[in-house]
Design a protein around this motif. Structure first.
Motif, PDB file in Angstrom:
ATOM      1  N   THR A   1      48.362  40.244  40.574  1.00 24.74           N
ATOM      2  CA  THR A   1      47.577  39.251  41.317  1.00 24.74           C
ATOM      3  C   THR A   1      47.336  39.651  42.774  1.00 24.74           C
ATOM      4  OG1 THR A   1      49.548  37.965  41.901  1.00 24.74           O
ATOM      5  CG2 THR A   1      48.379  37.339  39.877  1.00 24.74           C
TER       6      THR A   1
ATOM      7  N   VAL B   1      43.761  39.507  44.201  1.00 21.20           N
ATOM      8  CA  VAL B   1      43.045  38.225  44.329  1.00 21.20           C
ATOM      9  C   VAL B   1      43.708  37.282  45.325  1.00 21.20           C
ATOM     10  CG1 VAL B   1      41.999  38.334  42.034  1.00 21.20           C
ATOM     11  CG2 VAL B   1      44.221  37.203  42.318  1.00 21.20           C
TER      12      VAL B   1
ATOM     13  N   ASP C   1      41.255  34.258  45.361  1.00 20.58           N
ATOM     14  CA  ASP C   1      39.848  34.553  45.105  1.00 20.58           C
ATOM     15  C   ASP C   1      39.382  33.912  43.800  1.00 20.58           C
ATOM     16  OD1 ASP C   1      37.330  35.732  44.632  1.00 20.58           O
ATOM     17  OD2 ASP C   1      37.951  37.603  45.565  1.00 20.58           O
TER      18      ASP C   1
ATOM     19  N   MET D   1      39.098  35.466  40.262  1.00 19.85           N
ATOM     20  CA  MET D   1      40.233  35.577  39.342  1.00 19.85           C
ATOM     21  C   MET D   1      39.843  35.106  37.939  1.00 19.85           C
ATOM     22  SD  MET D   1      43.991  33.887  39.818  1.00 19.85           S
ATOM     23  CE  MET D   1      45.262  34.078  38.587  1.00 19.85           C
TER      24      MET D   1
ATOM     25  N   ASP E   1      38.549  37.870  35.563  1.00 27.49           N
ATOM     26  CA  ASP E   1      39.441  38.970  35.183  1.00 27.49           C
ATOM     27  C   ASP E   1      40.323  38.532  34.023  1.00 27.49           C
ATOM     28  OD1 ASP E   1      41.376  40.963  34.964  1.00 27.49           O
ATOM     29  OD2 ASP E   1      41.499  41.262  37.143  1.00 27.49           O
TER      30      ASP E   1
END
Length: 193
Positions: free
Chosen positions: A121, A124, A153, A156, A159
């Motif tokens: 993570t 992000v 962000d 995310m 993804d």
């Protein structure tokens, strides 16, 4: 083979080796800053990104962000998050605080390292402002609250490798600043004392 040809070849070899050694030395000095830049850009190893500005849009997905604090044994500080966790929407600008107190009888300068888990993570998790960007000096007995402004962000959601993430932990460890550690140790004398 002539002596002059052998001498020129040895000289070229010596120059090549000197250039190689100089290049390796330059790379060694540049490795740490380049690695830190790589980690900040990619989020590798749980390094967070540094945002130039606050987020301008949000997403309805909510993530719980937990806060962790550690202090190296060489730094006599008490260091803790003011709140243990917050629930935030993706893209929501958040402001939280950590508290630090110098427990010694002399000024102490500390520097914080940080990361997030799960490590994936890091790319992000965006910090807009953070005490970790600079060294912190606390006077004897001084207690301060230090802000961290961040957002996660909204990208995310795009993804797939982050689809299972419901909780992110932001962790800091404060260390005594190297310059202060050297000053405390004192200058070495010619006799090594």
């Amino acid at each position: 083979m002539s002596a002059q040809g052998s001498h020129q070849r040895n000289r070229r070899t010596l120059i090549s080796l000197a250039m190689l050694a100089t290049g390796m030395l330059c790379l060694a000095y540049a490795a740490v800053p380049l690695y830190q830049l790589f980690c900040q850009v990619t989020g590798f190893g749980g390094a967070t990104t540094r945002a130039e500005a606050a987020s301008t849009h949000t997403n309805e997905r909510v993530i719980t962000v937990r806060f962790d604090a550690n202090t190296d044994a060489s730094l006599p500080w008490r260091f803790e998050p003011v709140q243990r966790s917050v629930d935030v929407k993706l893209g929501e600008n958040s402001l939280i605080f950590y508290r630090a107190k110098n427990l010694s009888n002399e000024p102490m300068t500390g520097v914080a390292s940080f990361n997030v888990t799960p490590l994936k993570t890091g790319g992000v998790f965006s910090k807009v402002a953070c005490f970790c960007f600079d060294q912190q000096t606390l006077q004897p007995g001084e207690e301060v609250e230090m802000p961290v402004s961040f957002y996660i962000d909204p990208a995310m959601t795009e993804d797939r490798t982050l689809a299972d993430v419901k909780t992110i932990t932001l962790s800091y460890t404060f260390f005594r600043a190297k310059a202060q550690t050297a000053a405390v140790a004192g200058p070495k004398t010619a006799s090594g004392g």
